[in-house]
Write a protein that holds these residues in place. Structure first.
Motif, PDB file in Angstrom:
ATOM      1  N   VAL A 113       0.857  -1.175   0.000  1.00  0.00           N
ATOM      2  CA  VAL A 113       0.000   0.000   0.000  1.00  0.00           C
ATOM      3  C   VAL A 113       0.899   1.232   0.000  1.00  0.00           C
ATOM      4  O   VAL A 113       1.697   1.421   0.924  1.00  0.00           O
ATOM      5  CB  VAL A 113      -0.933   0.018   1.227  1.00  0.00           C
ATOM      6  N   ALA A 114       0.796   2.053  -1.060  1.00  0.00           N
ATOM      7  CA  ALA A 114       1.659   3.221  -1.215  1.00  0.00           C
ATOM      8  C   ALA A 114       1.041   4.443  -0.562  1.00  0.00           C
ATOM      9  O   ALA A 114      -0.180   4.626  -0.568  1.00  0.00           O
ATOM     10  CB  ALA A 114       1.916   3.495  -2.690  1.00  0.00           C
ATOM     11  N   ALA A 115       1.900   5.285   0.022  1.00  0.00           N
ATOM     12  CA  ALA A 115       1.434   6.550   0.593  1.00  0.00           C
ATOM     13  C   ALA A 115       1.023   7.484  -0.539  1.00  0.00           C
ATOM     14  O   ALA A 115       1.703   7.571  -1.567  1.00  0.00           O
ATOM     15  CB  ALA A 115       2.531   7.180   1.443  1.00  0.00           C
ATOM     16  N   PRO A 116      -0.079   8.203  -0.384  1.00  0.00           N
ATOM     17  CA  PRO A 116      -0.566   9.012  -1.510  1.00  0.00           C
ATOM     18  C   PRO A 116       0.357  10.159  -1.894  1.00  0.00           C
ATOM     19  O   PRO A 116       0.368  10.582  -3.055  1.00  0.00           O
ATOM     20  CB  PRO A 116      -1.931   9.524  -1.010  1.00  0.00           C
ATOM     21  N   VAL A 133      10.549  -8.690   5.829  1.00  0.00           N
ATOM     22  CA  VAL A 133      11.053  -8.763   7.198  1.00  0.00           C
ATOM     23  C   VAL A 133      10.220  -7.817   8.051  1.00  0.00           C
ATOM     24  O   VAL A 133      10.162  -6.604   7.780  1.00  0.00           O
ATOM     25  CB  VAL A 133      12.546  -8.387   7.263  1.00  0.00           C
ATOM     26  N   ALA A 134       9.576  -8.358   9.061  1.00  0.00           N
ATOM     27  CA  ALA A 134       8.733  -7.534   9.929  1.00  0.00           C
ATOM     28  C   ALA A 134       9.607  -6.645  10.806  1.00  0.00           C
ATOM     29  O   ALA A 134      10.494  -7.119  11.521  1.00  0.00           O
ATOM     30  CB  ALA A 134       7.849  -8.418  10.786  1.00  0.00           C
ATOM     31  N   THR A 135       9.386  -5.343  10.750  1.00  0.00           N
ATOM     32  CA  THR A 135      10.149  -4.361  11.528  1.00  0.00           C
ATOM     33  C   THR A 135       9.193  -3.332  12.103  1.00  0.00           C
ATOM     34  O   THR A 135       7.982  -3.349  11.834  1.00  0.00           O
ATOM     35  CB  THR A 135      11.193  -3.658  10.651  1.00  0.00           C
ATOM     36  N   ALA A 136       9.735  -2.428  12.882  1.00  0.00           N
ATOM     37  CA  ALA A 136       8.988  -1.296  13.440  1.00  0.00           C
ATOM     38  C   ALA A 136       9.638  -0.009  12.950  1.00  0.00           C
ATOM     39  O   ALA A 136      10.878   0.099  12.926  1.00  0.00           O
ATOM     40  CB  ALA A 136       8.986  -1.340  14.964  1.00  0.00           C
ATOM     41  N   LEU A 143       7.091   6.765   6.029  1.00  0.00           N
ATOM     42  CA  LEU A 143       6.687   5.503   5.410  1.00  0.00           C
ATOM     43  C   LEU A 143       6.127   5.791   4.020  1.00  0.00           C
ATOM     44  O   LEU A 143       5.165   6.549   3.869  1.00  0.00           O
ATOM     45  CB  LEU A 143       5.642   4.797   6.278  1.00  0.00           C
ATOM     46  N   HIS A 144       6.729   5.170   3.022  1.00  0.00           N
ATOM     47  CA  HIS A 144       6.271   5.307   1.644  1.00  0.00           C
ATOM     48  C   HIS A 144       5.480   4.085   1.179  1.00  0.00           C
ATOM     49  O   HIS A 144       4.627   4.210   0.293  1.00  0.00           O
ATOM     50  CB  HIS A 144       7.472   5.514   0.717  1.00  0.00           C
ATOM     51  N   GLU A 150       0.155  -2.837   8.145  1.00  0.00           N
ATOM     52  CA  GLU A 150       0.877  -1.597   8.469  1.00  0.00           C
ATOM     53  C   GLU A 150       2.312  -1.867   8.895  1.00  0.00           C
ATOM     54  O   GLU A 150       2.903  -1.091   9.641  1.00  0.00           O
ATOM     55  CB  GLU A 150       0.142  -0.798   9.555  1.00  0.00           C
ATOM     56  N   ASP A 151       2.886  -2.960   8.434  1.00  0.00           N
ATOM     57  CA  ASP A 151       4.325  -3.180   8.613  1.00  0.00           C
ATOM     58  C   ASP A 151       5.082  -2.407   7.541  1.00  0.00           C
ATOM     59  O   ASP A 151       4.688  -2.392   6.369  1.00  0.00           O
ATOM     60  CB  ASP A 151       4.657  -4.670   8.506  1.00  0.00           C
ATOM     61  N   PRO A 152       6.193  -1.743   7.884  1.00  0.00           N
ATOM     62  CA  PRO A 152       6.929  -0.952   6.883  1.00  0.00           C
ATOM     63  C   PRO A 152       7.539  -1.837   5.792  1.00  0.00           C
ATOM     64  O   PRO A 152       8.120  -2.887   6.071  1.00  0.00           O
ATOM     65  CB  PRO A 152       8.011  -0.256   7.697  1.00  0.00           C
ATOM     66  N   LEU A 153       7.393  -1.388   4.556  1.00  0.00           N
ATOM     67  CA  LEU A 153       8.089  -1.994   3.425  1.00  0.00           C
ATOM     68  C   LEU A 153       9.143  -1.057   2.842  1.00  0.00           C
ATOM     69  O   LEU A 153      10.215  -1.506   2.442  1.00  0.00           O
ATOM     70  CB  LEU A 153       7.089  -2.384   2.327  1.00  0.00           C
ATOM     71  N   LEU A 154       8.847   0.235   2.799  1.00  0.00           N
ATOM     72  CA  LEU A 154       9.786   1.243   2.296  1.00  0.00           C
ATOM     73  C   LEU A 154       9.704   2.450   3.217  1.00  0.00           C
ATOM     74  O   LEU A 154       8.636   3.057   3.359  1.00  0.00           O
ATOM     75  CB  LEU A 154       9.455   1.633   0.853  1.00  0.00           C
TER      76      LEU A 154
END
Length: 418
Positions: A113-116, A133-136, A143-144, A150-154
């Protein structure tokens, strides 16, 4: 707790307790400052490793034996941590538990899911991923790209004067097989790299380097879609703002290749200087880019490498002195002339009366009688040690003369008065 630490029995007890346990993962975390009694820790941890028990270490305190704690983790095929903050220990234990159990690996099909308002993903629709990889996220991170959970990807963030970018998935076929076949993959990675380089939002990429005489400027101009810009006017100057009236003289950089403008500016001397590059297209000002560069000293003023002074001294046929002891040491073979220092230490002061020196009375040409120099009893009685026995009076005479108490004029004063 008072007293010392004996870590070897604790490791043996942990080995005994976990050796017979029916668990898929057996892991030990050693929390200590490493100040322990001697022991054969390599053999103990090696036996634990042979029984498929891994060991990680957390060194705590400013005086911790980091070498020992690091070796424990290396022998046990674990991870080593160092901390001085007691409140960070729960975070370390939580992260270590996730790493040991590999619960942070999520291998399932996920649609990002990309940030608008993300400048890195504007106009792009990322394809699904097969793992991450699950991170915080960090508190100051942007977050992009995130997962439905809602786990960060980029994520990106500012680190000092630089920038950092983290992509928590893969760029190879295991997790990103659909990204590899994505037609916009090259465009996405180009944007990500340019943002990390600090050129995102700037009209051009500027690289500078300097020697003792010149500052070399190279400008690469590209459009947001990656095409080269060949219709620009690029000016460079050392310091100053192009919008001010007192700006330094600008140098127009010629285009040496499609989209590349470069040139050399005369340096103003050694030190840190700023290079200001203004990019225009006709009458439109696209922006200003600033880069800092350190101008070095001339070669003859730079610090010489080790051994250069020695070679110069050997060529001149002299000896090099390496310290204060060698400088103050006597020259070998030179004769020694010792002199006693006590006569200089017991020299009388200028005001001290020598016993064999006649006391003199100085008479001045005119004026009233001067008051005594001191009102102490010693001065009035004439027994003082510093000029207290002399009297000075004024007389209306064109010349002054000095008389001793015997009535005779001093030869030195007599010759002066003539």
């Amino acid at each position: 707790a008072g007293g010392g630490t004996n870590m070897a029995p604790a490791l043996r007890e942990a080995h005994r307790a976990l050796r017979g346990a029916r668990a898929r993962i057996k892991h030990v975390i050693v929390l200590s400052d490493g100040q322990t009694e001697p022991g054969d820790f390599e053999r103990i941890v090696g036996q634990m490793r042979a029984d498929r028990i891994t060991v990680s270490s957390v060194a705590i305190g400013a005086d911790a034996d980091r070498a020992l704690m690091r070796n424990l983790a290396a022998w046990g095929r674990g991870r080593s941590y160092v901390t001085r903050d007691l409140y960070s220990i729960p975070q370390i234990f939580t992260a270590e538990a996730l790493l040991a159990t590999r619960a942070y690996l999520v291998e399932e099909r996920t649609r990002p899911v990309a940030a608008p308002d993300s400048p890195l993903l504007r106009g792009l629709t990322p394809p699904p991923l097969r793992g991450y990889v699950a991170t915080a996220p960090k508190p100051a991170a942007t977050l992009h790209l995130v997962t439905p959970q809602e786990d960060p990807l980029l994520a990106t963030w500012q680190y000092g004067l630089g920038r950092a970018l983290a992509f928590t998935s893969d760029a190879r076929p295991r997790w990103a097989v659909e990204w590899v076949r994505w037609p916009e993959a090259a465009r996405f990675w180009s944007r990500a790299v340019r943002w990390a380089m600090g050129t995102a939002g700037e009209p051009a990429e500027v690289a500078v380097r300097a020697d003792d005489r010149h500052v070399h400027v190279v400008v690469d101009a590209r459009a947001p879609d990656g095409t080269l810009r060949t219709d620009l006017q690029v000016e460079a100057r050392l310091g100053g703002d192009p919008a001010t009236a007192a700006a330094p003289v600008a140098h127009l950089l010629p285009q040496t290749a499609p989209g590349r403008y470069e040139g050399s500016l005369p340096a103003r001397g050694p030190g840190l200087t700023v290079v200001t590059v203004a990019v225009r297209r006709g009458a439109q000002r696209l922006g200003v880019v600033r880069r800092y560069v350190a101008v070095p000293y001339p070669p003859d003023l730079r610090p010489q490498p080790p051994g250069a002074v020695g070679r110069l001294v050997e060529g001149a046929g002299v000896r090099s002195l390496g310290g204060v002891e060698e400088i103050l040491a006597p020259v070998p073979g030179s004769p020694a002339h010792p002199r006693p220092a006590w006569p200089w230490l017991r020299r009388p002061s200028p005001c001290e009366d020598a016993p064999d020196r006649p006391r003199e009375v100085v008479r001045w040409p005119s004026g009233p009688k001067l008051p005594p120099l001191s009102s102490s009893p010693a001065a009035r009685s004439g027994s003082g040690r510093c000029c207290s026995s002399r009297s000075r009076t004024w007389r209306r005479r064109p010349r002054w003369r000095s008389r001793s108490r015997s009535g005779r004029t001093s030869p030195a004063v007599r010759s002066h008065s003539r």
